[in-house]
Design an enzyme around this catalytic site. Structure first.
Site, PDB file in Angstrom:
ATOM      1  N   GLU A  84      69.889  36.154  97.813  1.00 26.06           N
ATOM      2  CA  GLU A  84      68.910  35.832  98.846  1.00 26.06           C
ATOM      3  C   GLU A  84      68.768  36.971  99.859  1.00 26.06           C
ATOM      4  O   GLU A  84      69.759  37.519 100.344  1.00 26.06           O
ATOM      5  CB  GLU A  84      69.349  34.551  99.574  1.00 26.06           C
ATOM      6  CG  GLU A  84      68.404  34.084 100.661  1.00 26.06           C
ATOM      7  CD  GLU A  84      68.951  32.885 101.425  1.00 26.06           C
ATOM      8  OE1 GLU A  84      68.163  32.216 102.104  1.00 26.06           O
ATOM      9  OE2 GLU A  84      70.171  32.606 101.329  1.00 26.06           O
ATOM     10  N   LYS A 136      61.172  28.538 100.674  1.00 26.43           N
ATOM     11  CA  LYS A 136      62.363  27.714 100.869  1.00 26.43           C
ATOM     12  C   LYS A 136      62.018  26.430 101.621  1.00 26.43           C
ATOM     13  O   LYS A 136      61.413  26.463 102.692  1.00 26.43           O
ATOM     14  CB  LYS A 136      63.408  28.523 101.631  1.00 26.43           C
ATOM     15  CG  LYS A 136      64.762  27.868 101.778  1.00 26.43           C
ATOM     16  CD  LYS A 136      65.739  28.861 102.402  1.00 26.43           C
ATOM     17  CE  LYS A 136      67.125  28.311 102.584  1.00 26.43           C
ATOM     18  NZ  LYS A 136      68.064  29.329 103.113  1.00 26.43           N
ATOM     19  N   CYS A 174      69.291  28.934  98.367  1.00 24.52           N
ATOM     20  CA  CYS A 174      70.474  28.681  99.182  1.00 24.52           C
ATOM     21  C   CYS A 174      70.575  27.226  99.647  1.00 24.52           C
ATOM     22  O   CYS A 174      70.988  26.367  98.879  1.00 24.52           O
ATOM     23  CB  CYS A 174      70.534  29.665 100.341  1.00 24.52           C
ATOM     24  SG  CYS A 174      72.205  29.816 101.040  1.00 24.52           S
TER      25      CYS A 174
END
Length: 299
Positions: free
Chosen positions: A42, A115, A152
């Site tokens: 990331e 995200k 994540c």
């Protein structure tokens, strides 16, 4: 079809060009080892800036169109014939996203995932920088299979993996930046081996959805001078099979490349034989559509 996936990990510096050079070298090395899909960590273009809240870091963001790193990685993907999911800090109009561009093996940019779940913990002040993603969970049909992506913090939510699996993902990939909380460097005494919960949750997703999971985390200690804190990233990138078993795992502090091959046809048959998706009862899952767990549908 047999495909080989690679997970990579490395320490990021404050020099973006050097980070991109390192990422390219790892991609080339992974391709030389037979990888068809190479996962980078990331926000690998720089150090993890959400360790503190500072308006200056918004200057690191760039629009996807004409983004120099995306263009560079697209050319690399085409040259090597590999699929490259590329994490980047996206500026889009007046907002900013923690995003990923899926680049196919011919260098074409298939689209963006933004995200969905944005954390706010000591040293992980992502809500200051990132707007929650508006793309929904995405699966791309690449040259080397159907790939789903979570970024994540998305890894903690079983809904992410389940929706990706329901959308046809044959592999689920998580680029990650996870380590200690941000504390004065003298207090960085936690043993990364004691913090396997972040792996366990993804291994559970692999087992529950019968889909291999690949996670790439960063390594190294990153210091924030203005805050007087540091984060030690845990590394331990891994690849799991469709049963949730880790088939390979990196160390906590070493730059590494992991590779493993999967037969996508065998994975499909495994999911059919497992009957999990056949026996789902979505009409009874209404509470998943609420925040407080109250059943809006009665009963």
């Amino acid at each position: 079809m047999i495909v080989t996936v690679a997970a990579t990990q490395f320490a990021c510096s404050t020099d973006s060009s050097k980070n991109v050079e390192t990422a390219e070298r790892l991609v080339r090395d992974a391709a030389a080892q037979g990888a068809n899909i190479v996962l980078l960590q990331e926000l690998f273009g720089g150090q993890y800036f959400p360790q503190t809240e500072s308006y200056e870091y918004f200057g690191l963001a760039a629009e996807a169109e004409g983004h120099p790193v995306l263009a560079h990685m697209a050319a690399l993907a085409k040259e090597l014939g590999v699929v490259l999911p590329v994490s980047f800090f996206e500026r889009a109009g007046t907002v900013h996203f923690n995003s990923l561009m899926m680049i196919d093996a011919d260098g074409s940019m298939l689209g963006i995932y933004r995200k969905t779940h944005i954390p706010d913990d000591p040293g992980y002040y992502e809500k200051f920088y990132f707007t929650p993603g508006d793309t929904g969970f995405r699966v791309w049909n690449t040259k080397f299979g159907k790939i789903g992506i979570g970024i994540c913090w998305d890894q903690w939510f079983p809904e992410t993996a389940r929706i990706l699996a329901l959308s046809g993902a044959e592999l689920i990939l998580y680029p990650t930046a996870i380590g200690t909380c941000a504390v004065p460097e003298s207090q960085l005494d936690s043993d990364p081996a004691d913090h396997v919960h972040w792996q366990n949750v993804m291994l559970g997703h692999a087992a529950a959805n019968m889909v291999p999971v690949v996670a790439s985390n960063r390594i190294g200690t990153e210091r924030c001078e203005s805050a007087g804190t540091a984060i030690r990233f845990w590394g331990a990138s891994f690849i799991s099979d469709q049963t949730g078993r880790k088939v390979c795992e990196a160390g906590h502090s070493e730059q590494e490349i992991l590779t493993h091959s999967f037969d996508l046809d065998e994975l499909r048959d495994f999911r059919i034989e497992g009957c999990c998706f056949r026996d789902r009862r979505p009409e009874l899952y209404g509470r998943l559509l609420t925040l407080d767990g109250k059943n809006r549908f009665g009963g």
